[in-house]
Design a protein around this motif. Sequence first.
Motif, PDB file in Angstrom:
ATOM      1  N   VAL A  45     -27.020 -32.606 -79.427  1.00 52.89           N
ATOM      2  CA  VAL A  45     -28.078 -33.596 -79.187  1.00 52.89           C
ATOM      3  C   VAL A  45     -29.264 -33.338 -80.101  1.00 52.89           C
ATOM      4  CG1 VAL A  45     -29.773 -34.396 -77.486  1.00 52.89           C
ATOM      5  CG2 VAL A  45     -27.376 -34.139 -76.829  1.00 52.89           C
ATOM      6  N   LEU A  46     -29.668 -32.070 -80.212  1.00 52.22           N
ATOM      7  CA  LEU A  46     -30.809 -31.738 -81.087  1.00 52.22           C
ATOM      8  C   LEU A  46     -30.506 -32.084 -82.548  1.00 52.22           C
ATOM      9  CD1 LEU A  46     -31.985 -28.325 -79.599  1.00 52.22           C
ATOM     10  CD2 LEU A  46     -33.200 -30.518 -79.507  1.00 52.22           C
ATOM     11  N   ALA A  47     -29.289 -31.807 -83.000  1.00 54.25           N
ATOM     12  CA  ALA A  47     -28.921 -32.129 -84.383  1.00 54.25           C
ATOM     13  C   ALA A  47     -28.935 -33.645 -84.597  1.00 54.25           C
ATOM     14  CB  ALA A  47     -27.547 -31.552 -84.706  1.00 54.25           C
ATOM     15  N   SER A  48     -28.469 -34.389 -83.610  1.00 55.82           N
ATOM     16  CA  SER A  48     -28.483 -35.857 -83.713  1.00 55.82           C
ATOM     17  C   SER A  48     -29.905 -36.386 -83.735  1.00 55.82           C
ATOM     18  CB  SER A  48     -27.722 -36.477 -82.545  1.00 55.82           C
ATOM     19  OG  SER A  48     -26.374 -36.095 -82.580  1.00 55.82           O
ATOM     20  N   LEU A  49     -30.757 -35.805 -82.902  1.00 55.28           N
ATOM     21  CA  LEU A  49     -32.165 -36.228 -82.888  1.00 55.28           C
ATOM     22  C   LEU A  49     -32.854 -35.915 -84.213  1.00 55.28           C
ATOM     23  CD1 LEU A  49     -33.227 -35.189 -79.272  1.00 55.28           C
ATOM     24  CD2 LEU A  49     -32.943 -37.518 -80.163  1.00 55.28           C
ATOM     25  N   ALA A  50     -32.491 -34.795 -84.833  1.00 58.57           N
ATOM     26  CA  ALA A  50     -33.089 -34.438 -86.122  1.00 58.57           C
ATOM     27  C   ALA A  50     -32.736 -35.464 -87.190  1.00 58.57           C
ATOM     28  CB  ALA A  50     -32.624 -33.037 -86.544  1.00 58.57           C
ATOM     29  N   GLN A  57     -37.811 -33.408 -87.959  1.00 60.83           N
ATOM     30  CA  GLN A  57     -36.602 -32.707 -88.376  1.00 60.83           C
ATOM     31  C   GLN A  57     -36.767 -31.185 -88.388  1.00 60.83           C
ATOM     32  OE1 GLN A  57     -34.993 -34.002 -92.120  1.00 60.83           O
ATOM     33  NE2 GLN A  57     -32.954 -33.300 -91.569  1.00 60.83           N
ATOM     34  N   ALA A  58     -37.870 -30.684 -88.872  1.00 58.55           N
ATOM     35  CA  ALA A  58     -38.061 -29.221 -88.946  1.00 58.55           C
ATOM     36  C   ALA A  58     -38.051 -28.609 -87.542  1.00 58.55           C
ATOM     37  CB  ALA A  58     -39.370 -28.893 -89.667  1.00 58.55           C
ATOM     38  N   GLU A  59     -38.789 -29.212 -86.610  1.00 59.16           N
ATOM     39  CA  GLU A  59     -38.854 -28.686 -85.251  1.00 59.16           C
ATOM     40  C   GLU A  59     -37.499 -28.778 -84.541  1.00 59.16           C
ATOM     41  OE1 GLU A  59     -40.913 -30.956 -86.517  1.00 59.16           O
ATOM     42  OE2 GLU A  59     -42.926 -30.104 -86.412  1.00 59.16           O
ATOM     43  N   LEU A  60     -36.839 -29.909 -84.724  1.00 62.29           N
ATOM     44  CA  LEU A  60     -35.539 -30.101 -84.084  1.00 62.29           C
ATOM     45  C   LEU A  60     -34.475 -29.171 -84.683  1.00 62.29           C
ATOM     46  CD1 LEU A  60     -35.606 -33.973 -83.661  1.00 62.29           C
ATOM     47  CD2 LEU A  60     -35.716 -32.264 -81.850  1.00 62.29           C
ATOM     48  N   ASN A  61     -34.540 -28.953 -85.985  1.00 59.75           N
ATOM     49  CA  ASN A  61     -33.601 -28.014 -86.618  1.00 59.75           C
ATOM     50  C   ASN A  61     -33.835 -26.585 -86.117  1.00 59.75           C
ATOM     51  OD1 ASN A  61     -32.170 -29.905 -88.052  1.00 59.75           O
ATOM     52  ND2 ASN A  61     -33.364 -29.678 -89.927  1.00 59.75           N
ATOM     53  N   LEU A  62     -35.103 -26.238 -85.896  1.00 66.68           N
ATOM     54  CA  LEU A  62     -35.403 -24.927 -85.309  1.00 66.68           C
ATOM     55  C   LEU A  62     -34.785 -24.841 -83.908  1.00 66.68           C
ATOM     56  CD1 LEU A  62     -36.806 -22.181 -85.356  1.00 66.68           C
ATOM     57  CD2 LEU A  62     -38.859 -23.313 -84.487  1.00 66.68           C
ATOM     58  N   LEU A  66     -32.087 -22.079 -82.555  1.00 71.13           N
ATOM     59  CA  LEU A  66     -32.306 -21.273 -81.348  1.00 71.13           C
ATOM     60  C   LEU A  66     -31.194 -21.474 -80.317  1.00 71.13           C
ATOM     61  CD1 LEU A  66     -36.175 -21.663 -80.923  1.00 71.13           C
ATOM     62  CD2 LEU A  66     -34.912 -19.667 -81.763  1.00 71.13           C
ATOM     63  N   VAL A  67     -30.809 -22.721 -80.111  1.00 69.08           N
ATOM     64  CA  VAL A  67     -29.734 -23.004 -79.154  1.00 69.08           C
ATOM     65  C   VAL A  67     -28.417 -22.416 -79.657  1.00 69.08           C
ATOM     66  CG1 VAL A  67     -28.368 -24.847 -78.096  1.00 69.08           C
ATOM     67  CG2 VAL A  67     -30.858 -25.023 -78.149  1.00 69.08           C
ATOM     68  N   SER A  68     -28.174 -22.499 -80.951  1.00 74.94           N
ATOM     69  CA  SER A  68     -26.949 -21.919 -81.516  1.00 74.94           C
ATOM     70  C   SER A  68     -26.945 -20.399 -81.369  1.00 74.94           C
ATOM     71  CB  SER A  68     -26.806 -22.299 -82.993  1.00 74.94           C
ATOM     72  OG  SER A  68     -26.651 -23.691 -83.116  1.00 74.94           O
ATOM     73  N   ALA A  69     -28.091 -19.782 -81.527  1.00 76.13           N
ATOM     74  CA  ALA A  69     -28.186 -18.332 -81.326  1.00 76.13           C
ATOM     75  C   ALA A  69     -27.896 -17.987 -79.870  1.00 76.13           C
ATOM     76  CB  ALA A  69     -29.574 -17.832 -81.732  1.00 76.13           C
ATOM     77  N   GLY A  70     -28.423 -18.771 -78.954  1.00 78.19           N
ATOM     78  CA  GLY A  70     -28.126 -18.563 -77.527  1.00 78.19           C
ATOM     79  C   GLY A  70     -26.645 -18.722 -77.240  1.00 78.19           C
TER      80      GLY A  70
END
Length: 160
Positions: A45-50, A57-62, A66-70
């Motif tokens: 969802v975050l990638a789609s929103l970016a 885009q910068a905030e959503l990519n971050l 973070l979610v991928s690290a989790g």
Amino acid sequence: MHRRQFLLKQIDDKIEVFQRESTRHKHFHRRMRYAAFGLTACSTVLASLALTYPGLQAELNLGVVLVSAGLGVVTSLEGLHKASDLWLHERGMFLMLLDLKRELEFEYPADAAPNEHLEKKYFDRLQRLLTVSSEKWKSEIARHAGGSAKDDGAAAGKKP
């Protein structure tokens, strides 16, 4: 205490341990799976929103990072704990112990006269079940999880 009562108490104690541990590992496995599914969906969802909102885009990519690290942490924990393997192993032992108890109570009822042959027979079967369980845990689960072969843990029927 009569040897039959002692044997039944030992079987009941092991049944309780394997039931408790298999339930604990089942719940841990499911929590890790659900967390992985949820984090994967969140990352998507975050990638789609970016892509949809270039200004964020910068905030959503971050957020994706973070979610991928989790997600990486969750899948690593799941892999290290081998909860699904432990759950299946302990559940199998739990069911075998229930079968052993049912057979013992059928063949050697409470009102029967003491019978050393049957007591020895069922005690030896209990010992074999626990030994095979411990060996399987050491060879298949602990070795693949990076655990110590010396640590029999709850999978061998020992209380932590």
